[in-house]
Design an enzyme around this catalytic site. Structure first.
Site, mmCIF file in Angstrom:
data_model
loop_
_atom_site.group_PDB
_atom_site.id
_atom_site.type_symbol
_atom_site.label_atom_id
_atom_site.label_comp_id
_atom_site.label_asym_id
_atom_site.label_seq_id
_atom_site.Cartn_x
_atom_site.Cartn_y
_atom_site.Cartn_z
ATOM 1 N N SER A 266 12.051 -26.211 9.300
ATOM 2 C CA SER A 266 12.290 -27.173 8.230
ATOM 3 C C SER A 266 13.730 -27.649 8.251
ATOM 4 O O SER A 266 14.653 -26.851 8.364
ATOM 5 C CB SER A 266 11.973 -26.542 6.871
ATOM 6 O OG SER A 266 12.406 -27.362 5.814
ATOM 7 N N LYS A 267 13.909 -28.958 8.118
ATOM 8 C CA LYS A 267 15.264 -29.527 8.021
ATOM 9 C C LYS A 267 15.981 -28.988 6.787
ATOM 10 O O LYS A 267 17.201 -28.841 6.773
ATOM 11 C CB LYS A 267 15.155 -31.052 7.964
ATOM 12 C CG LYS A 267 16.488 -31.776 7.829
ATOM 13 C CD LYS A 267 17.322 -31.677 9.081
ATOM 14 C CE LYS A 267 18.570 -32.558 8.984
ATOM 15 N NZ LYS A 267 19.458 -32.397 10.134
ATOM 16 N N ARG A 268 15.192 -28.681 5.755
ATOM 17 C CA ARG A 268 15.766 -28.184 4.499
ATOM 18 C C ARG A 268 16.530 -26.888 4.713
ATOM 19 O O ARG A 268 17.480 -26.587 4.010
ATOM 20 C CB ARG A 268 14.637 -27.990 3.482
ATOM 21 C CG ARG A 268 15.094 -27.649 2.079
ATOM 22 C CD ARG A 268 13.930 -27.679 1.093
ATOM 23 N NE ARG A 268 12.912 -26.693 1.411
ATOM 24 C CZ ARG A 268 11.738 -26.975 1.941
ATOM 25 N NH1 ARG A 268 11.431 -28.223 2.254
ATOM 26 N NH2 ARG A 268 10.849 -26.024 2.190
ATOM 27 N N GLY A 270 18.176 -26.250 7.414
ATOM 28 C CA GLY A 270 19.230 -26.494 8.388
ATOM 29 C C GLY A 270 18.762 -26.473 9.834
ATOM 30 O O GLY A 270 19.577 -26.477 10.757
ATOM 31 N N ASP A 276 19.657 -34.349 15.629
ATOM 32 C CA ASP A 276 20.601 -33.232 15.763
ATOM 33 C C ASP A 276 20.632 -32.713 17.194
ATOM 34 O O ASP A 276 21.701 -32.393 17.737
ATOM 35 C CB ASP A 276 20.219 -32.080 14.827
ATOM 36 C CG ASP A 276 20.381 -32.436 13.364
ATOM 37 O OD1 ASP A 276 21.219 -33.298 13.046
ATOM 38 O OD2 ASP A 276 19.659 -31.860 12.534
#
Length: 498
Positions: A266-268, A270, A276
Site C-alpha cells: 500500500s502506498k499509504r 510508504g 517511485d
C-alpha cells in the site's frame, strides 16, 4: 428516457471480439497493483487480437488530483500499454470519462427502479459513512415505499439516492476465471447506493453500466472486489445483460520494513509506486517484466523463464496462469531483474539512460559521459547507484593513507610511495595520452620495477580516485581524468604518503 434511446445505445455496442478496459481513478500516481491490473488487462486483449480501452473513472470528485489524468496517460505510454479507445483517441462507445456520461447512469438507475430492482431512498444518511463501513446496515424504510409515493416525492424535488434492491432470500453464484464458482447468501449483501444525491453514480454502479455499453468481455480487478461481484451479477441479471468474464487478481504482499510483518502492499504505508521505482533508478522495462510475474507464471516449456519483452508477454499470456495465491513483492528480486536489464542494454542506450544520473555528480563538461558510462554498465544494479560511484571525477575526496595498504595487491605506504614516484615521471613523459599508451606504460613500468601489475596499479588508482572501490581500474580512470588532472592527483597522493 424512451425505449428507443436505450435501443440506440445498445446498437452501438461492439460484438465479436475480446474487449478489455483499464479504468483508473485520477488520484495522482500509479501504484504497483494498478500497474499489474493495467498490464494483465492489456495482455488479455493483445493476446486475443482484441481491443484495449482506457476509461477515466472520476465520479469520486473528492479524491481527484489535478494533473493526475496526465500521469495516467504518461505512465501507460511509458509502459507501452497503448489503448485503442479512450478519452484522447475517441472510439465508438464514448465518451470515455465517467463524469461526461452522467445522464446515462441516471437513466439506467431509473430503469432499474421501474424494473423493481432498485428504489428511491430519501433517508438522511451520510454516504461517506456508508462507504467507509461505519454505517449500520439494516432494512431501509424507503425500500417498501409505495412506488407512486416515492415518485411523487422525487417530482417534488426531495433529495434522494437510488439503492439496489437485493433479494432477502436465496443466494447469488458468480464465476471467476481464477477463483472458480463462488456462492454468497443474499442476506449478507446490502442495498448499496447506485446513484448519489449529487446525481453521480457510485463506482459499483457506473462500472457495470459502462462495461456493458462498451462491450467489455473481460473485467480484471483486484481480489478485494470479490465481495462486490455478487451485487454486480444481480445488476447484470436485472438488466438482462450478458455477464463478462471476471478475472480477480490476488493481493500483492510485502514485508513491512519496520515491523517485519507481511501485509498488503500500500502506498499509504510508504510502499513504492511505479513512479517511485523509476525515481529510484529502476528501468521501466524491468519493472513491467517483474510486475507481470507478480501473480502470473508462464506454463509449459516456458515455466522456468523469467525475462520477457512486452510483445513476448502478449504472445504467451493466458488467464490460466494467473494464481489465486497472494504475490510477494521482493525489492531484491526486482533489483536482480533491473541489473540484468542494465547489462543487456546496448552501450549507447545505457549511456543515454545513465547520463542524467552521471551528471548529478560529474558536472565538469570535460569528462566524457560515454566513457564513464562504459565503466558503470556492468557495475551498477540500478541507475541511482551511479552518482555515488562517480563523484570523485569532479573532486578528489579527502581520504586516509590507510587506503594505500592492500594485502591482495601487496602494497603498504612504503611500497605505494615507491610506485607513485616511478609512475609520475613515466606518465608525464608519454607523447600520447590514450588508453593504449597509459596501459602499456604502466605494464612496462611494473616489469622494470619487478612487481606484479596490481602492486603498481593499486596506488595509482587510489591516488587518482581517493576511493578503494571504483568503476574501472587505474588505466581507465587516468584516461578519463586526463594527463594533467591525473598527475596532479598522484602528486597529492605522494605528498600524503610523505
Amino acid at each position: 428516457m424512451d425505449q428507443q434511446w436505450f435501443a440506440d445505445l445498445e446498437a452501438r455496442i461492439p460484438h465479436g471480439e475480446v474487449r478489455t478496459r483499464f479504468a483508473p481513478s485520477p488520484t495522482g500516481y500509479m501504484h504497483v497493483g494498478n500497474l499489474r491490473t493495467a498490464l494483465y488487462t492489456w495482455l488479455i486483449a493483445r493476446h486475443a487480437g482484441g481491443k484495449f480501452l482506457l476509461r477515466i473513472e472520476d465520479t469520486d470528485q473528492g479524491r481527484l488530483v489535478e494533473g493526475a489524468v496526465d500521469v495516467i496517460y504518461n505512465t501507460m505510454r511509458r509502459c507501452g500499454l497503448t489503448w485503442d479507445e479512450g478519452p484522447d483517441v475517441g472510439g465508438p462507445v464514448g465518451p470515455y470519462v465517467q463524469t461526461e456520461r452522467r445522464s446515462l447512469y441516471k437513466a439506467y438507475a431509473q430503469l432499474l427502479v421501474e424494473k423493481g430492482a432498485a428504489y428511491y431512498c430519501f433517508c438522511e444518511k451520510a454516504e461517506s459513512k456508508e462507504d467507509s463501513g461505519e454505517f449500520q446496515r439494516e432494512d431501509d424504510p424507503c425500500r417498501n415505499l409505495d412506488p407512486k409515493e416515492a415518485q411523487a416525492r422525487v417530482d417534488a424535488g426531495e433529495p434522494y439516492v437510488i439503492r439496489q434492491r437485493i433479494p432477502h432470500e436465496g443466494h447469488t453464484t458468480f464465476h471467476d476465471a481464477v477463483y472458480g464458482d463462488i456462492t454468497v447468501e443474499n442476506s449478507e449483501l446490502d442495498d448499496q447506493i447506485l446513484l448519489k444525491r449529487d446525481g453521480l453514480p457510485t463506482y459499483n454502479f457506473a462500472n457495470v453500466v459502462d462495461d456493458h455499453l462498451m462491450g467489455i468481455t473481460h473485467v480484471v480487478r483486484g481480489a478485494e472486489y470479490l465481495s462486490s461481484a455478487p451485487k454486480y451479477n444481480l445488476l447484470y441479471e436485472a438488466f438482462g445483460w450478458e455477464i463478462p468474464t471476471y478475472v480477480h487478481c490476488s493481493s500483492i504482499m510485502i514485508q513491512d520494513s519496520e515491523t517485519g510483518a507481511v501485509r498488503k502492499m500500500s502506498k499509504r504505508h510508504g510502499d513504492p509506486s511505479y513512479e517511485d521505482l523509476l525515481a529510484d533508478g529502476y528501468l521501466n522495462e524491468a519493472v513491467v517484466n517483474y510486475v507481470a510475474l507478480l501473480g502470473w507464471a508462464p506454463r509449459g516449456e516456458l515455466a522456468e523463464r523469467e525475462f520477457f519483452t512486452l510483445d513476448e508477454l502478449a504472445a504467451v499470456f493466458d488467464i490460466e496462469g494467473v494464481s489465486k495465491s497472494p504475490a510477494a513483492f521482493d525489492i531484491a528480486k526486482l533489483t536482480y531483474f533491473n541489473a540484468s536489464y542494465l547489462r543487456a542494454m546496448a552501450p549507447e542506450a545505457f549511456a543515454a539512460a545513465a547520463e542524467p544520473w552521471i551528471r548529478k555528480s560529474v558536472t565538469k563538461p570535460a569528462f566524457d559521459v560515454s566513457a564513464i558510462a562504459a565503466l558503470l554498465q556492468a557495475r551498477c544494479e540500478k541507475l541511482s547507484d551511479i552518482p555515488e560511484k562517480v563523484d570523485f571525477f569532479d573532486k578528489l575526496p579527502v581520504y586516509g593513507v590507510d587506503l594505500y595498504t592492500n594485502k591482495k595487491s601487496k602494497t603498504n605506504t612504503d611500497v605505494s610511495r615507491t610506485m607513485l614516484k616511478a609512475a609520475i615521471p613515466a606518465l608525464e613523459a608519454l607523447p600520447v595520452w590514450d588508453q593504449t599508451s597509459v596501459h602499456d606504460c604502466l605494464i612496462d613500468l611494473a616489469v622494470q620495477l619487478g612487481v606484479k601489475n596490481a602492486t603498481l596499479m593499486w596506488p595509482v588508482r587510489i591516488a587518482v580516485a581517493g576511493k578503494a572501490v571504483t568503476p574501472g581500474g587505474a588505466v581507465e580512470l587516468c584516461c578519463i581524468l586526463g594527463r594533467e588532472e591525473s598527475i596532479r592527483r598522484m602528486l597529492i597522493g605522494l605528498a600524503l604518503l610523505g
